[in-house]
Design a protein around this motif. Structure first.
Motif, PDB file in Angstrom:
ATOM      1  N   ALA A   1       5.960 108.776-111.839  1.00 30.11           N
ATOM      2  CA  ALA A   1       7.084 108.871-112.771  1.00 30.11           C
ATOM      3  C   ALA A   1       8.334 109.373-112.044  1.00 30.11           C
ATOM      4  O   ALA A   1       9.428 108.812-112.176  1.00 30.11           O
ATOM      5  N   LEU A   2       8.132 110.407-111.223  1.00 32.29           N
ATOM      6  CA  LEU A   2       9.260 111.003-110.504  1.00 32.29           C
ATOM      7  C   LEU A   2       9.862 110.023-109.491  1.00 32.29           C
ATOM      8  O   LEU A   2      11.079 109.782-109.467  1.00 32.29           O
TER       9      LEU A   2
ATOM     10  N   THR B   1       2.364 111.923-112.427  1.00 31.80           N
ATOM     11  CA  THR B   1       3.618 112.660-112.308  1.00 31.80           C
ATOM     12  C   THR B   1       4.428 112.153-111.115  1.00 31.80           C
ATOM     13  O   THR B   1       5.641 111.923-111.219  1.00 31.80           O
ATOM     14  N   ASN B   2       3.732 111.988-109.976  1.00 28.79           N
ATOM     15  CA  ASN B   2       4.431 111.507-108.777  1.00 28.79           C
ATOM     16  C   ASN B   2       5.073 110.148-109.021  1.00 28.79           C
ATOM     17  O   ASN B   2       6.237 109.928-108.669  1.00 28.79           O
TER      18      ASN B   2
ATOM     19  N   THR C   1      -1.878 114.074-111.082  1.00 30.88           N
ATOM     20  CA  THR C   1      -0.825 114.257-110.089  1.00 30.88           C
ATOM     21  C   THR C   1      -0.144 112.929-109.789  1.00 30.88           C
ATOM     22  O   THR C   1       1.085 112.850-109.695  1.00 30.88           O
TER      23      THR C   1
END
Lengths: 271, 322
Positions: A69-70, A66-67, A63
């Motif tokens: 990267a975003l 992903t966080n 998680t």
């Protein structure tokens, strides 16, 4: 002659000082704890790919990746957008008003993050922007806007005025001049600033630490820090986490090192 | 002179005529001086974000600093300068953090500047090997502080650490140490980590500075039969003074940001031996002493401003004295 040997020796020693810790860490991420402790400098006795399984498998790190990267992608893009608009306007506003606005914006560079973080925290809390990735993006933008404006305005000022005047004579408005002339011409400094921001935002720790409680909203540095709490002296796992968290930037660095170096020193020296 | 007045239609007949052609004269004068009004729209979004989320909070820090707010209660009292008085009167933790911050900054600035300058002058030429080494030395800079901290936590680990096992393996058992556990020296070991972290970045700035020195200056010096040290003292040093100023300023600011490193190294070993101003402020904040933490942050800002001011002066002096 003696000095040449001295030079080589010194460079050799410094190379070792930089590389050995990194190599020990990398090799360590494939070791068991006892293997790491008894043979820190050697290759793994038995390659433990399980460490990676454990790190990547843990819900937290996936998680967090992903966080991160975003948040990083949004923060870099939006900071660049706001800063390039500002830099263009400031480069074109003549005389003191341009300098006053520029000075005001750039002054933020000299305020340490810890100085205004408390009121910022309160404000974000009131606006419901804590525990949210959007809030992180916003605070990232705010914290790097001054330096991004500094770098980009420095560059845009060096663009010859004649280009803008020619555009004005052709009846091209300010907005199109920004989009079709200033931006393309500033590409080198935009790229440098983008990499600078990428490294900063990807590694940002203070703001996630302040603003994020929810484990689902953690970014990588925060997840890593949390990792340390969970696996206090499980160095192989810590190292695996570090490798996972650093890999995107390190791989990018290996291929684009010239740009990384230009980025991380942008604004400090005239090219 | 009887120059025809028609010549002087505008104050300076150069820029941006096309856009304002045909407008009344008064208007054109405004545009000549302040530019097209649309230009002011460009910095607007940045300014709005910056004012709301940066400038106003910075000012508010001063407001909080004179209250006893805990961050949660609806009400709080104004306590005047009590917070500052308490800081000055000897909040031991704060004094300790301040001392540590200054020790840390001083050591990091001296060694990071020295090392990066030496490395830069060694890797000045654009040979293949020096390009490679530059890339290697720069590598730590792109890592996160938490990552760097974890690596160094292992190096410093008193029982299993790299540093102690390396020392033992070369027979220097007497130099083994508990590193971060050593109350008196912990801050210097933190400084070593910081220097390792950022020397490569500063080296690159020096390389750029050194490469701008015209070769003729060295040739002239060689003709005059000037020695190595003299050449450095009278040619190189004055020419890289601007780069030095930048390196020192960067290094100082970075050293005050060592916050992440301290946290990653495991927070706060015995007696707050790694506590620096930024971690102290964070701790007060985490303890819900918002007003007090704000006061600490004001002092923090003042210290940074003062240090920067002193540095600028010093760099200017050495520049003109050289």
């Amino acid at each position: 002659m003696g000095s040449r040997i001295g030079r080589r020796a010194l460079l050799g020693v410094y190379t070792a000082l930089v590389l050995i810790p990194l190599l020990v860490m990398f090799a360590g991420s494939f070791k068991t704890t006892s293997d790491l402790f008894s043979n820190p400098f050697s290759l793994p006795e038995e390659w433990q790919f399980g460490n990676y399984g454990e790190v990547l498998g843990s819900a937290d790190m996936g998680t967090a990746f992903t966080n991160s990267a975003l948040v990083t992608a949004c923060s870099v893009t939006l900071t660049l957008l706001l800063a390039s608009l500002a830099a263009y306007g400031l480069a074109r506003i003549p005389g003191w008003p341009g300098w006053v606005l520029y000075g005001f914006l750039v002054l933020g560079m000299s305020v340490p993050a810890q100085a205004n973080m408390i009121p910022q925290f309160v404000l974000f809390d009131v606006l419901g922007l804590t525990d949210s990735l959007a809030g992180l993006v916003l605070i990232n933008i705010v914290s790097t806007l001054p330096v991004a404006v500094f770098i980009l305005a420095g560059f845009m000022r060096t663009l010859p005025r004649e280009i803008y005047e020619a555009a004005a004579l052709d009846g091209v408005g300010p907005w199109r001049t920004y989009r079709s002339i200033a931006l393309p011409l500033s590409l080198p400094s935009l790229a440098a600033t983008a990499i600078f921001l990428l490294v900063i935002h990807w590694n940002e720790l203070l703001y996630p630490l302040l603003f994020i409680n929810d484990p689902d909203k953690r970014t990588l540095p925060l997840a890593l820090l949390n990792f340390q709490g969970e696996f206090l002296t499980n160095y192989p796992l810590l190292f695996t986490g570090v490798v996972v968290a650093s890999l995107p930037l390190v791989v990018g660095y290996i291929f684009l090192q010239r740009f990384f170096i230009a980025g991380m020193t942008a604004g400090s020296v005239k090219e | 002179m009887s120059a025809p007045s028609t010549v002087r239609t505008g104050p300076a007949p150069t820029p941006a005529r096309g856009t304002s052609a045909g407008r009344p004269r008064k208007h054109r004068g405004w545009r000549q001086r302040f530019g097209h009004p649309a230009f002011y729209l460009f910095p607007l979004p940045a300014l709005v974000v910056y004012v709301i989320f940066f400038a106003v909070p910075t000012v508010q820090a001063f407001q909080y600093a004179v209250t006893d707010w805990d961050g949660y209660s609806a009400g709080y009292r104004s306590v005047g300068l009590d917070n500052f008085e308490q800081l000055a009167r000897g909040d031991d933790l704060f004094v300790n953090a301040m001392t540590n911050s200054l020790k840390f900054m001083l050591v990091v600035v001296v060694f990071q500047t020295l090392f990066s300058l030496v490395l830069a002058s060694m890797l000045l030429r654009n040979s293949r090997s020096s390009t490679l080494l530059r890339a290697v030395f720069f590598l730590p800079t792109i890592l996160s502080s938490v990552s760097v901290a974890f690596v160094w936590k292992f190096i410093y680990d008193p029982n299993f650490g790299l540093a102690n096992s390396a020392l033992k393996s070369v027979g220097l058992d007497s130099l083994t140490s508990s590193f971060l556990g050593d109350e008196g020296k912990a801050i210097y070991f933190l400084a070593i980590t910081q220097v390792w972290f950022h020397t490569g970045q500063m080296m690159v700035i020096f390389i750029a500075g050194l490469q701008q020195i015209p070769r003729e200056l060295y040739e002239a010096a060689a003709i005059d039969g000037v020695g190595r040290w003299q050449r450095f003292r009278h040619v190189t040093w004055p020419m890289i003074a601007p780069a030095t100023g930048i390196v020192i300023a960067y290094t100082t600011i970075q050293s005050f940001k060592a916050f992440d490193l301290v946290l990653g190294l495991g927070g706060n070993p015995p007696q707050g031996s790694l506590d620096i101003l930024s971690t102290r402020i964070y701790t007060s904040f985490a303890d819900s002493r918002f007003g007090y933490a704000a006061a600490e942050s004001i002092v923090f800002m003042a210290v940074i401003a003062l240090v920067t001011l002193i540095q600028r002066r010093t760099v200017k002096l050495t520049q003109s004295g050289a």
